[in-house]
Motif scaffolding. Structure first.
Motif, PDB file in Angstrom:
ATOM      1  N   LEU A 164       7.901   1.536   5.535  1.00 37.11           N
ATOM      2  CA  LEU A 164       8.815   0.392   5.639  1.00 37.11           C
ATOM      3  C   LEU A 164      10.255   0.802   5.970  1.00 37.11           C
ATOM      4  O   LEU A 164      10.876   0.256   6.892  1.00 37.11           O
ATOM      5  CB  LEU A 164       8.794  -0.406   4.327  1.00 37.11           C
ATOM      6  CG  LEU A 164       9.688  -1.655   4.306  1.00 37.11           C
ATOM      7  CD1 LEU A 164       9.235  -2.661   5.352  1.00 37.11           C
ATOM      8  CD2 LEU A 164       9.682  -2.289   2.915  1.00 37.11           C
ATOM      9  N   ALA A 165      10.800   1.760   5.235  1.00 36.42           N
ATOM     10  CA  ALA A 165      12.196   2.148   5.460  1.00 36.42           C
ATOM     11  C   ALA A 165      12.393   2.768   6.841  1.00 36.42           C
ATOM     12  O   ALA A 165      13.456   2.611   7.455  1.00 36.42           O
ATOM     13  CB  ALA A 165      12.654   3.117   4.377  1.00 36.42           C
ATOM     14  N   GLN A 166      11.375   3.440   7.341  1.00 37.91           N
ATOM     15  CA  GLN A 166      11.492   4.020   8.685  1.00 37.91           C
ATOM     16  C   GLN A 166      11.709   2.934   9.732  1.00 37.91           C
ATOM     17  O   GLN A 166      12.509   3.092  10.661  1.00 37.91           O
ATOM     18  CB  GLN A 166      10.234   4.795   9.042  1.00 37.91           C
ATOM     19  CG  GLN A 166       9.934   5.968   8.139  1.00 37.91           C
ATOM     20  CD  GLN A 166       8.632   6.615   8.534  1.00 37.91           C
ATOM     21  OE1 GLN A 166       8.478   7.117   9.640  1.00 37.91           O
ATOM     22  NE2 GLN A 166       7.677   6.605   7.629  1.00 37.91           N
ATOM     23  N   GLU A 167      10.985   1.825   9.575  1.00 38.04           N
ATOM     24  CA  GLU A 167      11.111   0.718  10.529  1.00 38.04           C
ATOM     25  C   GLU A 167      12.474   0.042  10.398  1.00 38.04           C
ATOM     26  O   GLU A 167      13.127  -0.263  11.397  1.00 38.04           O
ATOM     27  CB  GLU A 167       9.984  -0.294  10.296  1.00 38.04           C
ATOM     28  CG  GLU A 167       8.591   0.281  10.535  1.00 38.04           C
ATOM     29  CD  GLU A 167       7.498  -0.669  10.071  1.00 38.04           C
ATOM     30  OE1 GLU A 167       7.710  -1.903  10.104  1.00 38.04           O
ATOM     31  OE2 GLU A 167       6.437  -0.181   9.640  1.00 38.04           O
ATOM     32  N   ARG A 200       4.058   8.966  11.285  1.00 39.82           N
ATOM     33  CA  ARG A 200       4.908   9.868  10.519  1.00 39.82           C
ATOM     34  C   ARG A 200       4.514   9.846   9.040  1.00 39.82           C
ATOM     35  O   ARG A 200       4.454  10.893   8.373  1.00 39.82           O
ATOM     36  CB  ARG A 200       6.381   9.451  10.683  1.00 39.82           C
ATOM     37  CG  ARG A 200       7.365  10.213   9.817  1.00 39.82           C
ATOM     38  CD  ARG A 200       7.495  11.649  10.228  1.00 39.82           C
ATOM     39  NE  ARG A 200       8.611  12.303   9.547  1.00 39.82           N
ATOM     40  CZ  ARG A 200       8.631  13.579   9.203  1.00 39.82           C
ATOM     41  NH1 ARG A 200       7.607  14.359   9.502  1.00 39.82           N
ATOM     42  NH2 ARG A 200       9.679  14.102   8.587  1.00 39.82           N
ATOM     43  N   SER A 201       4.224   8.658   8.511  1.00 40.60           N
ATOM     44  CA  SER A 201       3.837   8.522   7.110  1.00 40.60           C
ATOM     45  C   SER A 201       2.549   9.270   6.815  1.00 40.60           C
ATOM     46  O   SER A 201       2.438   9.965   5.792  1.00 40.60           O
ATOM     47  CB  SER A 201       3.672   7.039   6.747  1.00 40.60           C
ATOM     48  OG  SER A 201       4.891   6.351   6.898  1.00 40.60           O
ATOM     49  N   MET A 202       1.566   9.144   7.695  1.00 41.83           N
ATOM     50  CA  MET A 202       0.300   9.829   7.470  1.00 41.83           C
ATOM     51  C   MET A 202       0.472  11.343   7.511  1.00 41.83           C
ATOM     52  O   MET A 202      -0.150  12.074   6.732  1.00 41.83           O
ATOM     53  CB  MET A 202      -0.732   9.382   8.507  1.00 41.83           C
ATOM     54  CG  MET A 202      -1.257   7.967   8.293  1.00 41.83           C
ATOM     55  SD  MET A 202      -1.983   7.696   6.634  1.00 41.83           S
ATOM     56  CE  MET A 202      -3.302   8.920   6.623  1.00 41.83           C
ATOM     57  N   ASP A 203       1.344  11.817   8.396  1.00 43.20           N
ATOM     58  CA  ASP A 203       1.622  13.248   8.461  1.00 43.20           C
ATOM     59  C   ASP A 203       2.215  13.739   7.146  1.00 43.20           C
ATOM     60  O   ASP A 203       1.812  14.784   6.608  1.00 43.20           O
ATOM     61  CB  ASP A 203       2.582  13.531   9.622  1.00 43.20           C
ATOM     62  CG  ASP A 203       2.938  15.005   9.718  1.00 43.20           C
ATOM     63  OD1 ASP A 203       2.024  15.843   9.816  1.00 43.20           O
ATOM     64  OD2 ASP A 203       4.142  15.328   9.699  1.00 43.20           O
ATOM     65  N   SER A 207       0.841  -1.196   0.000  1.00 48.80           N
ATOM     66  CA  SER A 207       0.000   0.000   0.000  1.00 48.80           C
ATOM     67  C   SER A 207       0.881   1.253   0.000  1.00 48.80           C
ATOM     68  O   SER A 207       2.086   1.196   0.295  1.00 48.80           O
ATOM     69  CB  SER A 207      -0.899   0.018   1.237  1.00 48.80           C
ATOM     70  OG  SER A 207      -0.125   0.216   2.410  1.00 48.80           O
ATOM     71  N   VAL A 208       0.276   2.378  -0.317  1.00 49.95           N
ATOM     72  CA  VAL A 208       0.980   3.653  -0.265  1.00 49.95           C
ATOM     73  C   VAL A 208       1.555   3.877   1.133  1.00 49.95           C
ATOM     74  O   VAL A 208       2.726   4.250   1.288  1.00 49.95           O
ATOM     75  CB  VAL A 208       0.026   4.799  -0.653  1.00 49.95           C
ATOM     76  CG1 VAL A 208       0.624   6.159  -0.303  1.00 49.95           C
ATOM     77  CG2 VAL A 208      -0.325   4.715  -2.144  1.00 49.95           C
ATOM     78  N   LEU A 209       0.765   3.626   2.154  1.00 46.06           N
ATOM     79  CA  LEU A 209       1.225   3.812   3.535  1.00 46.06           C
ATOM     80  C   LEU A 209       2.432   2.939   3.829  1.00 46.06           C
ATOM     81  O   LEU A 209       3.424   3.392   4.411  1.00 46.06           O
ATOM     82  CB  LEU A 209       0.092   3.499   4.515  1.00 46.06           C
ATOM     83  CG  LEU A 209       0.427   3.645   6.006  1.00 46.06           C
ATOM     84  CD1 LEU A 209       0.745   5.098   6.343  1.00 46.06           C
ATOM     85  CD2 LEU A 209      -0.738   3.147   6.868  1.00 46.06           C
ATOM     86  N   LYS A 267       6.008   0.164  14.086  1.00 46.94           N
ATOM     87  CA  LYS A 267       5.034   0.314  12.998  1.00 46.94           C
ATOM     88  C   LYS A 267       4.093   1.475  13.285  1.00 46.94           C
ATOM     89  O   LYS A 267       3.768   2.259  12.385  1.00 46.94           O
ATOM     90  CB  LYS A 267       4.244  -0.981  12.807  1.00 46.94           C
ATOM     91  CG  LYS A 267       3.303  -0.950  11.607  1.00 46.94           C
ATOM     92  CD  LYS A 267       2.630  -2.285  11.409  1.00 46.94           C
ATOM     93  CE  LYS A 267       1.774  -2.284  10.145  1.00 46.94           C
ATOM     94  NZ  LYS A 267       0.740  -1.224  10.142  1.00 46.94           N
ATOM     95  N   LYS A 268       3.692   1.614  14.526  1.00 49.64           N
ATOM     96  CA  LYS A 268       2.775   2.700  14.895  1.00 49.64           C
ATOM     97  C   LYS A 268       3.439   4.065  14.676  1.00 49.64           C
ATOM     98  O   LYS A 268       2.848   4.977  14.086  1.00 49.64           O
ATOM     99  CB  LYS A 268       2.349   2.555  16.358  1.00 49.64           C
ATOM    100  CG  LYS A 268       1.368   3.617  16.851  1.00 49.64           C
ATOM    101  CD  LYS A 268       0.944   3.312  18.273  1.00 49.64           C
ATOM    102  CE  LYS A 268      -0.085   4.331  18.778  1.00 49.64           C
ATOM    103  NZ  LYS A 268       0.478   5.694  18.890  1.00 49.64           N
ATOM    104  N   GLU A 269       4.683   4.210  15.131  1.00 50.14           N
ATOM    105  CA  GLU A 269       5.406   5.472  14.953  1.00 50.14           C
ATOM    106  C   GLU A 269       5.609   5.783  13.477  1.00 50.14           C
ATOM    107  O   GLU A 269       5.419   6.924  13.033  1.00 50.14           O
ATOM    108  CB  GLU A 269       6.774   5.399  15.643  1.00 50.14           C
ATOM    109  CG  GLU A 269       6.724   5.389  17.159  1.00 50.14           C
ATOM    110  CD  GLU A 269       8.090   5.127  17.767  1.00 50.14           C
ATOM    111  OE1 GLU A 269       8.347   5.656  18.863  1.00 50.14           O
ATOM    112  OE2 GLU A 269       8.893   4.396  17.152  1.00 50.14           O
TER     113      GLU A 269
END
Length: 253
Positions: free
Chosen positions: A111-114, A127-130, A104-106, A121-123
């Motif tokens: 993924l790279a942040q994790e 950040r992704s949604m922001d 998905s777009v999200l 995943k929550k963090e």
């Protein structure tokens, strides 16, 4: 310059060749915090290769690359830690979007942040949604990239690069694969990034962006920097014959 004069990127005598073909010829460059540098010039002048040498996708053959606190000398093999630290401070957006079609777009943004930053995943999703909100695509979070237009996919790629909190963003002709209307969507996002104080190097064929958004324009031809200076001065009154010829050809299209 927009903010402080702190140097973010410095290139010293950077060279790159492929066999006997010299692509970059002793390039010197300094980019300061908050500066937006536009690189223009004819095809084959070494613009994209220069970006790839900055983040060592293409290791240079000679010279020194400094990004933030990381300095790499081409003649010395870079360690894995040096490359990690260098690339961690750089976000890059390519001509092609390079999104994962099965995610998905999200998930593409999270993924790279994790994996790189160790965020939960929550963090990462927060950040992704922001960021998706900032590029105008929060409503696409659960869709797959193939359901998005080219302009939307490029904005997703920008959000993904920003998610790793880079010190500088590199853009390699990010609108070249898009039709003019979709390209405007991407340029609008880049303009807002510039206004926010993000340090950016943009290889572009968008002369309006180069003149009106960037602080500095650098003109390249045949692996050399042939002219560099304040954007409007270079765009409206180039001093070198080669830059004059290139800009005349562009303006007559």
């Amino acid at each position: 310059m927009k903010t402080s004069q702190k140097t973010v990127i410095r290139l010293e005598k950077l060279q790159k060749h492929y066999g006997a073909h010299i692509v970059l010829k002793e390039i010197d460059l300094t980019v300061t915090s908050g500066e937006v540098l536009a690189i223009i010039g004819p095809s084959g002048s070494g613009k994209s290769t220069l970006l790839r040498c900055i983040n060592y996708i293409e290791p240079p053959d000679a010279g020194i690359v400094t990004v933030g606190d990381v300095t790499l000398q081409a003649e010395k093999k870079a360690s894995a830690k040096q490359l990690h630290d260098l690339r961690h401070s750089i976000g890059m957006v390519f001509q092609s979007f390079n999104l994962f079609p099965h995610m998905s777009v999200l998930r593409n943004v999270s993924l790279a942040q994790e994996r790189v930053l160790g965020r939960s995943k929550k963090e990462a999703d927060e950040r992704s949604m922001d960021l998706l909100e900032k590029v105008g695509l929060a409503d696409k979070a659960q869709q797959y990239p193939m359901r998005c237009s080219g302009g939307q996919q490029q904005r997703i790629a920008i959000a993904r690069a920003l998610a790793l909190d880079p010190k500088v963003m590199l853009f390699d002709e990010p609108t070249s694969a898009l039709d003019p209307e979709l390209g405007l969507e991407v340029l609008s996002v880049m303009r807002r990034l510039a206004d926010s104080g993000m340090t950016m190097i943009v290889v572009t064929h968008e002369m309006g962006f180069a003149e009106n958004v960037s602080d500095t324009v650098m003109v390249m031809a045949d692996g050399n920097v042939i002219e560099s200076g304040p954007s409007r001065e270079v765009m409206r009154n180039p001093q070198t014959e080669r830059a004059q010829r290139f800009l005349k050809a562009v303006n007559e299209r």
